[in-house]
Structure formats: structure tokens, C-alpha cells
Design a protein around this motif. Sequence first.
Motif, PDB file in Angstrom:
ATOM      1  N   LEU A 148       0.827  -1.206   0.000  1.00 62.46           N
ATOM      2  CA  LEU A 148       0.000   0.000   0.000  1.00 62.46           C
ATOM      3  C   LEU A 148       0.866   1.263   0.000  1.00 62.46           C
ATOM      4  N   VAL A 149       1.965   1.218   0.741  1.00 59.50           N
ATOM      5  CA  VAL A 149       2.873   2.368   0.768  1.00 59.50           C
ATOM      6  C   VAL A 149       3.481   2.599  -0.610  1.00 59.50           C
TER       7      VAL A 149
ATOM      8  N   TRP B  93       3.555   5.715  -5.744  1.00 61.77           N
ATOM      9  CA  TRP B  93       3.386   5.789  -7.191  1.00 61.77           C
ATOM     10  C   TRP B  93       2.255   6.739  -7.590  1.00 61.77           C
ATOM     11  N   THR B  94       1.109   6.605  -6.906  1.00 65.65           N
ATOM     12  CA  THR B  94      -0.069   7.387  -7.299  1.00 65.65           C
ATOM     13  C   THR B  94       0.007   8.843  -6.848  1.00 65.65           C
ATOM     14  N   LYS B  95       0.736   9.117  -5.768  1.00 67.52           N
ATOM     15  CA  LYS B  95       0.795  10.482  -5.235  1.00 67.52           C
ATOM     16  C   LYS B  95       2.212  11.058  -5.284  1.00 67.52           C
ATOM     17  N   LEU B  96       2.986  10.561  -6.245  1.00 68.55           N
ATOM     18  CA  LEU B  96       4.373  11.012  -6.361  1.00 68.55           C
ATOM     19  C   LEU B  96       4.455  12.503  -6.645  1.00 68.55           C
ATOM     20  N   ASP B  97       3.507  13.021  -7.441  1.00 70.31           N
ATOM     21  CA  ASP B  97       3.539  14.455  -7.767  1.00 70.31           C
ATOM     22  C   ASP B  97       3.355  15.308  -6.515  1.00 70.31           C
ATOM     23  N   ILE B  98       2.434  14.923  -5.640  1.00 68.60           N
ATOM     24  CA  ILE B  98       2.220  15.664  -4.392  1.00 68.60           C
ATOM     25  C   ILE B  98       3.458  15.591  -3.509  1.00 68.60           C
TER      26      ILE B  98
ATOM     27  N   ASN C 280       5.962  18.790  -2.386  1.00 58.81           N
ATOM     28  CA  ASN C 280       6.248  19.114  -0.986  1.00 58.81           C
ATOM     29  C   ASN C 280       7.709  18.888  -0.631  1.00 58.81           C
ATOM     30  N   LEU C 281       8.393  18.043  -1.397  1.00 56.03           N
ATOM     31  CA  LEU C 281       9.822  17.838  -1.143  1.00 56.03           C
ATOM     32  C   LEU C 281      10.638  19.062  -1.534  1.00 56.03           C
ATOM     33  N   LEU C 282      10.218  19.784  -2.571  1.00 63.18           N
ATOM     34  CA  LEU C 282      10.990  20.911  -3.089  1.00 63.18           C
ATOM     35  C   LEU C 282      11.287  21.975  -2.030  1.00 63.18           C
ATOM     36  N   PRO C 283      10.273  22.509  -1.301  1.00 61.07           N
ATOM     37  CA  PRO C 283      10.616  23.510  -0.281  1.00 61.07           C
ATOM     38  C   PRO C 283      11.494  22.960   0.832  1.00 61.07           C
ATOM     39  N   THR C 284      11.271  21.697   1.207  1.00 64.66           N
ATOM     40  CA  THR C 284      12.112  21.095   2.245  1.00 64.66           C
ATOM     41  C   THR C 284      13.551  20.983   1.767  1.00 64.66           C
ATOM     42  N   ALA C 285      13.737  20.592   0.514  1.00 69.35           N
ATOM     43  CA  ALA C 285      15.093  20.478  -0.044  1.00 69.35           C
ATOM     44  C   ALA C 285      15.779  21.843  -0.095  1.00 69.35           C
ATOM     45  N   ILE C 286      15.038  22.882  -0.489  1.00 63.56           N
ATOM     46  CA  ILE C 286      15.616  24.233  -0.540  1.00 63.56           C
ATOM     47  C   ILE C 286      16.020  24.688   0.861  1.00 63.56           C
ATOM     48  N   GLU C 287      15.142  24.463   1.830  1.00 65.96           N
ATOM     49  CA  GLU C 287      15.432  24.861   3.215  1.00 65.96           C
ATOM     50  C   GLU C 287      16.630  24.106   3.767  1.00 65.96           C
ATOM     51  N   ALA C 288      16.671  22.788   3.525  1.00 65.14           N
ATOM     52  CA  ALA C 288      17.771  21.969   4.044  1.00 65.14           C
ATOM     53  C   ALA C 288      19.091  22.359   3.408  1.00 65.14           C
TER      54      ALA C 288
ATOM     55  N   TYR D 273       3.687   7.170   5.777  1.00 61.95           N
ATOM     56  CA  TYR D 273       4.870   6.342   5.554  1.00 61.95           C
ATOM     57  C   TYR D 273       5.557   6.726   4.243  1.00 61.95           C
ATOM     58  N   ALA D 274       4.769   7.016   3.209  1.00 59.59           N
ATOM     59  CA  ALA D 274       5.354   7.407   1.923  1.00 59.59           C
ATOM     60  C   ALA D 274       6.113   8.722   2.049  1.00 59.59           C
ATOM     61  N   THR D 275       5.557   9.652   2.820  1.00 56.09           N
ATOM     62  CA  THR D 275       6.225  10.942   3.020  1.00 56.09           C
ATOM     63  C   THR D 275       7.545  10.765   3.764  1.00 56.09           C
ATOM     64  N   VAL D 276       7.524   9.931   4.783  1.00 59.22           N
ATOM     65  CA  VAL D 276       8.746   9.663   5.550  1.00 59.22           C
ATOM     66  C   VAL D 276       9.803   9.024   4.647  1.00 59.22           C
ATOM     67  N   LEU D 277       9.396   8.104   3.799  1.00 56.86           N
ATOM     68  CA  LEU D 277      10.346   7.454   2.888  1.00 56.86           C
ATOM     69  C   LEU D 277      10.954   8.455   1.905  1.00 56.86           C
ATOM     70  N   VAL D 278      10.143   9.381   1.407  1.00 55.18           N
ATOM     71  CA  VAL D 278      10.663  10.389   0.480  1.00 55.18           C
ATOM     72  C   VAL D 278      11.675  11.289   1.189  1.00 55.18           C
ATOM     73  N   GLY D 279      11.350  11.709   2.410  1.00 56.28           N
ATOM     74  CA  GLY D 279      12.300  12.513   3.174  1.00 56.28           C
ATOM     75  C   GLY D 279      13.591  11.773   3.454  1.00 56.28           C
ATOM     76  N   SER D 280      13.474  10.492   3.804  1.00 55.20           N
ATOM     77  CA  SER D 280      14.675   9.683   4.060  1.00 55.20           C
ATOM     78  C   SER D 280      15.496   9.494   2.803  1.00 55.20           C
ATOM     79  N   ALA D 281      14.816   9.285   1.675  1.00 57.63           N
ATOM     80  CA  ALA D 281      15.532   9.108   0.404  1.00 57.63           C
ATOM     81  C   ALA D 281      16.325  10.360   0.048  1.00 57.63           C
ATOM     82  N   PHE D 282      15.732  11.528   0.296  1.00 54.04           N
ATOM     83  CA  PHE D 282      16.464  12.764   0.023  1.00 54.04           C
ATOM     84  C   PHE D 282      17.683  12.888   0.930  1.00 54.04           C
ATOM     85  N   SER D 283      17.545  12.527   2.203  1.00 53.65           N
ATOM     86  CA  SER D 283      18.681  12.565   3.132  1.00 53.65           C
ATOM     87  C   SER D 283      19.808  11.657   2.658  1.00 53.65           C
ATOM     88  N   VAL D 284      19.440  10.463   2.197  1.00 48.02           N
ATOM     89  CA  VAL D 284      20.444   9.512   1.707  1.00 48.02           C
ATOM     90  C   VAL D 284      21.153  10.066   0.480  1.00 48.02           C
TER      91      VAL D 284
END
Length: 276
Positions: free
Chosen positions: A64-65, A70-75, A79-87, A243-254
Motif C-alpha cells: 500500500l505504501v 506511485w499514485t501520489k508522487l507528484d504531491i 512538498n519535497l521541493l521547499p524542504t530540499a531548498i530549506e535543508a 509512511y510514503a512521506t517519511v520514505l521520500v524525506g529519508s531518500a532525500f537525506s540519503v
Amino acid sequence: MTAVDLGIDQGVAAAEKAYRDAQTLLLWRRRLLPAAGIVAALGLWAFVVWFFKVPVFVAPSPQLVLMTLWTKLDILLINLLPTAIEAFSGFLIGNIAAILLATLFVHSKSMEEAFFPVVVLINTIPVVAKAPILVLLLGNGMEPKIAIAALICFFPTLVNMVRGLEAVNPQAMELMRVLSASKSEVFFKLRLRNSLPYLFSALKIAASTAVIGAIVGEWIGSTTGIGALIIQSTYNFDSAMLYATVLVGSAFSVLFFVAILTVERFVVRWQPANSH
């Protein structure tokens, strides 16, 4: 060619082949074992959710995650973009400030003795306590998130940079004095070069902590970003999105960590003399 020479050549060739085979095996081991660990963890996760019939709003299945990713990757990416700029902005500001202050401390012991305790005191304040203060001071835009990311990167880099600038080889320092080297020559040709392994050790930590700082800042007050999406998903009991949001944030950190590691491999090809 004598039989002895032929035997030696064959032995050397066999040793070289054995070494190459061992290196190849080690390389595949380093790749396959982490992949096997991830697959095993996902399998255990799926089994626990299925066997204990865990409600979806408590813990979703890995399937499900992945479907949500896959279905909400655009969202998620929006939301990752501002976090990436801030980080990234906080990473740059915090580390540049730490390098400059470390340089000042190394050249002025009185400044280090006066202000290093202040830096330690500020660092002991929890991030969740700093965040509301910075929001009040800087408003509710990107500025407080960048400031939090910068503060969380600042202290580890400062400590490591001071240590690296001071941990020079005494014989090398004496040689620079004998050659009548100026302070700037000592700094750029000896101290700065020696500090690079220490600096990159701190930068690899800061690459992850900067993302954490940006996300924590978004928890305090933001409508966009990974942190805001985590809060929204939690309040809506949308565990799959959480869970999907957490995974995206973790992937960016990696990815951020790997980028710093790659730069380090090109820049630092030595280790400090007293690193062992």
C-alpha cells in the motif's frame, strides 16, 4: 624462459586472479547483503501486518505504501521541493558560518575561550524549543526553517573544523616556521589541508541533520513541505501517505549524504596523520 621462471609467472598470475576474484566477491557482498537486508525487513513488515491483521490507519502494508508513492508522487515531490531548498540553504549557511568561526577560534584563543561556551549553551537547547522562537523572530516563511537547519548543522562542523585546524603535524608546523611562512600560508597550505577529512566527517552528518532541521521547522508552522505533509497525514489518519512521506524525506537525506561522500572521495585522498 626456464621452468623456474615459468613457474614464478604462473604463480604471480594465479595470485593476481585470486586477488581480483576476492575483490569482486567483496564488492558483490557489499551490494547484495544490504539489498537482502532491505528485502527481509520488507517481508517481515508485510507478514506482521497480514498475520496480526493490523488496521490500515495504524500501519499500512508495504504494498500500500508503494502504491501511494506511485499514485501520489507528484504531491510528494511538490512538498519535497521547499524542504530540499530549506535543508540545502541551511546546510550552506550553517557550515560556512562554522568554518569561519573555527578559523577565528584557531587564530585567537581568547575568542575561543570567550565564545565557545556560548556556542555549546545554544547547542544544548532542543531543536523543538528553538523552532518557535525562530518562527516568532523570522516569521512563518522559509527563513525560520533555514535558520533551524543551519543551527543544527553548525555545532558538529565547528567542533570538527577546530579539531582539524589544530591537529597539524608538529614537525610540519616547525618546518613552516623555519621557512618563515606567513599565517595565511600556514593556514591554506597546512591547517586547511589537514582539516579537510575532519570537515567532511562533519558535512556527512550535517547532510542528514539539515533535512531533519527543515522538517522540524515545518512542524511548527507551515502549509507545504515534508514536515507539513507528515502532520497533515497524521491528523487525517492517512498512514500510507505518512509512511510514503517519511520514505521520500529519508531518500532525500540519503541522496544528500551520498553527494557529500562523492565530493569527499574526489577532494580528500589522504587521512590526517593522527587519525588512527
